[in-house]
Design a protein around this motif. Sequence first.
Motif, short mmCIF file in Angstrom:
data_model
loop_
_atom_site.label_atom_id
_atom_site.label_comp_id
_atom_site.label_asym_id
_atom_site.label_seq_id
_atom_site.Cartn_x
_atom_site.Cartn_y
_atom_site.Cartn_z
N ARG A 28 2.62 2.68 3.96
CA ARG A 28 2.32 1.32 4.65
C ARG A 28 1.80 0.49 3.77
N ASP A 29 1.55 0.60 2.50
CA ASP A 29 1.18 -0.49 1.57
C ASP A 29 1.84 -0.14 0.15
N ARG A 30 2.81 0.20 -0.17
CA ARG A 30 3.25 0.72 -1.27
C ARG A 30 4.41 -0.42 -1.91
N TYR A 31 4.65 -1.56 -1.28
CA TYR A 31 5.27 -2.49 -1.79
C TYR A 31 4.48 -3.70 -1.89
N VAL A 32 4.70 -4.44 -3.01
CA VAL A 32 4.03 -5.69 -3.36
C VAL A 32 5.01 -6.71 -3.97
N THR A 78 4.05 -10.38 1.09
CA THR A 78 3.81 -8.87 1.06
C THR A 78 3.92 -8.35 2.37
N ALA A 79 3.03 -8.97 3.21
CA ALA A 79 2.70 -8.75 4.51
C ALA A 79 3.78 -8.95 5.46
N LEU A 80 4.54 -10.05 5.05
CA LEU A 80 5.90 -10.30 6.22
C LEU A 80 6.75 -9.38 5.81
N TYR A 81 7.16 -9.06 4.59
CA TYR A 81 8.50 -8.76 4.30
C TYR A 81 8.35 -7.06 3.49
N GLY A 82 7.19 -6.59 3.23
CA GLY A 82 6.97 -5.63 2.36
C GLY A 82 7.36 -4.26 2.94
N SER A 83 7.03 -4.13 4.35
CA SER A 83 7.45 -3.04 4.92
C SER A 83 8.51 -2.79 6.07
#
Length: 394
Positions: free
Chosen positions: A218-222, A236-241
């Motif tokens: 869920r939150d592994r991308y920065v 990060t919130a808009l594209y990371g997942s």
Amino acid sequence: MNDRLIRYGEDRALEHVAYVLGRTPTRIVRLLLPVHRVEVEATVTEGRPYALIDRFLEHGIAQGRLRSVAELADFLFLDPNLVDRAIRFLTAIGHVQEAGGVLSLTELGYRSVRDDKRYERVERDRRALYFDGFGSRPLSRQYYGSGRVTFLSLADHHDRFAPVLSFESFTPKALTDLARDPKRDHYNLPGRVDDLRMLHVEQVLLPAYIVRTLGPERDRYVAYTQIGEEDDAEITALYGSTPEVASLLELGENASEGGLDLAYARKWLAKRGLGEFEPKRRADGTWQLVLPATAFGRAGGENGLSVFKVGSFIVLGSDLIHVWCPDEKLRTDVLLKRMDAFVSQRSRVGASDVEALLSRLTRQLQLGPIDLPGLRHMAANAGLHGLAAQLSEF
């Protein structure tokens, strides 16, 4: 086109992930993220700070019941010509009206006095609004007019940044929702908007580094962008997942050996005269290259590695290799050189900035806690008298 779309390199982003966020980076990709650029037209009312004299004049009309230039000038001890010019300006922007020689405030003027903002109404205001390319969610004001953010067109090409195209059309309801949002000013839409019309939509591209880290899916991308050298929480919130972005971080690894093209890494090291050394895979699945102090800046190939790579990362495509040296003296020298470069290259730097970098570098180089007096003493002993002198000012 400038090769450095983002003013700092990938290694700086990776160091922030590892030593500020405290997470373990495993891959990095350089992407051009899709953004909907929506051109709109509307009648907008924007609030700006009052000029001092304008505030007094409008309060004088609204609360002091002063009804002429002469009365205002007399009451406020101002030159009548100055007051006359100011009243003409306030009339032109729709705050003051005159009937039979009597001044009064318009509805816009009264609202400005009430809210202590100089509201101005602009007819047929045209502006561009930005929404993410996958969910049509608005981008905040920090991406507008700062001079830092570069949106590229689809026709632009860049060798090192791969475009991510979205086939999701812009959702017009997103524009309607934004116009009704009480926080719309945060997204570059003024406090009051009337007759909003969408004129044109096009897709543009935003440069970004996306770092994959160890951790929950869920939150592994920065994300890191042109906004600053810290992680960009909004992008990060808009594209990371999004699957489109995540798949690019996972795709390359399927063709490599545990997240590293080992054959390419060997060739890369051999070209720098380091062919006798080889990266080793660590228990967490990441890769590390351990080198002696003599491997940094040595002769042969392309002169080995820079000492500034100690504790940092080699980026090979999307693959990462952490660089380490067990020699504590070398790591101490690296600390002093990096601190000296940081302090000397900035015209204004505060103690808090120096302390933040010092804290990060001591973790990165595994040197234990060092305070500013301790750093100053180390700099003096190493002959870095300029650094020692600058540190003595804090």
